[in-house]
Design an enzyme around this catalytic site. Structure first.
Site, PDB file in Angstrom:
ATOM      1  N   TYR A  66      64.160  53.263  18.369  1.00  0.00           N
ATOM      2  CA  TYR A  66      64.316  53.107  19.814  1.00  0.00           C
ATOM      3  C   TYR A  66      63.143  52.340  20.412  1.00  0.00           C
ATOM      4  O   TYR A  66      62.064  52.260  19.836  1.00  0.00           O
ATOM      5  CB  TYR A  66      64.514  54.454  20.513  1.00  0.00           C
ATOM      6  N   CYS A  67      63.418  51.761  21.584  1.00  0.00           N
ATOM      7  CA  CYS A  67      62.369  51.117  22.374  1.00  0.00           C
ATOM      8  C   CYS A  67      62.622  51.507  23.825  1.00  0.00           C
ATOM      9  O   CYS A  67      63.063  52.617  24.097  1.00  0.00           O
ATOM     10  CB  CYS A  67      62.367  49.601  22.154  1.00  0.00           C
ATOM     11  N   HIS A  68      62.360  50.612  24.767  1.00  0.00           N
ATOM     12  CA  HIS A  68      62.544  50.965  26.174  1.00  0.00           C
ATOM     13  C   HIS A  68      64.022  50.937  26.557  1.00  0.00           C
ATOM     14  O   HIS A  68      64.567  51.917  27.037  1.00  0.00           O
ATOM     15  CB  HIS A  68      61.716  50.023  27.055  1.00  0.00           C
TER      16      HIS A  68
END
Length: 109
Positions: A66-68
């Site tokens: 995941y990221c933003h």
């Protein structure tokens, strides 16, 4: 050539975590973003350093990246898949969608 990469929704991930399934959470954001908010037990490996850490990742475990918002993690999943990590998945909407749908107590930025 496969262009669709495996994804997982925040709801599906929450269910896996609630059932204590063996999932490695991989956060590919920058340390400054991680300092704001992160998922418990996630491992921080910023996207630009991923090639240096790939040997330390378990190839026999499900990896949820995941990221933003889900863009950088998509690149990370593509990279992992190309390197034999067939069970890598992108968290749809990133940590922002997780905070919106699963855990509203998390800070959003």
């Amino acid at each position: 050539m496969q262009t669709e990469f495996p994804e997982i929704s925040p709801q599906e991930l929450k269910q896996k975590l609630d059932e204590n399934e063996s999932v490695l959470l991989l956060d590919v954001r920058e340390p400054s973003e991680y300092d704001i908010v992160y998922l418990e037990d996630a491992r921080l490996i910023p996207l630009n350093t991923l090639p240096h850490h790939i040997d330390s990742l378990p190839s026999d475990q499900e990896i949820v990246v995941y990221c933003h918002h889900g863009q950088r993690s998509l690149y990370a999943v593509a990279y992992l898949q190309q390197n034999g990590f067939t069970d890598a998945k992108n968290l749809i909407g990133g940590i922002d969608q997780w905070a919106a749908e699963i855990d509203p107590t998390l800070p959003r930025y």
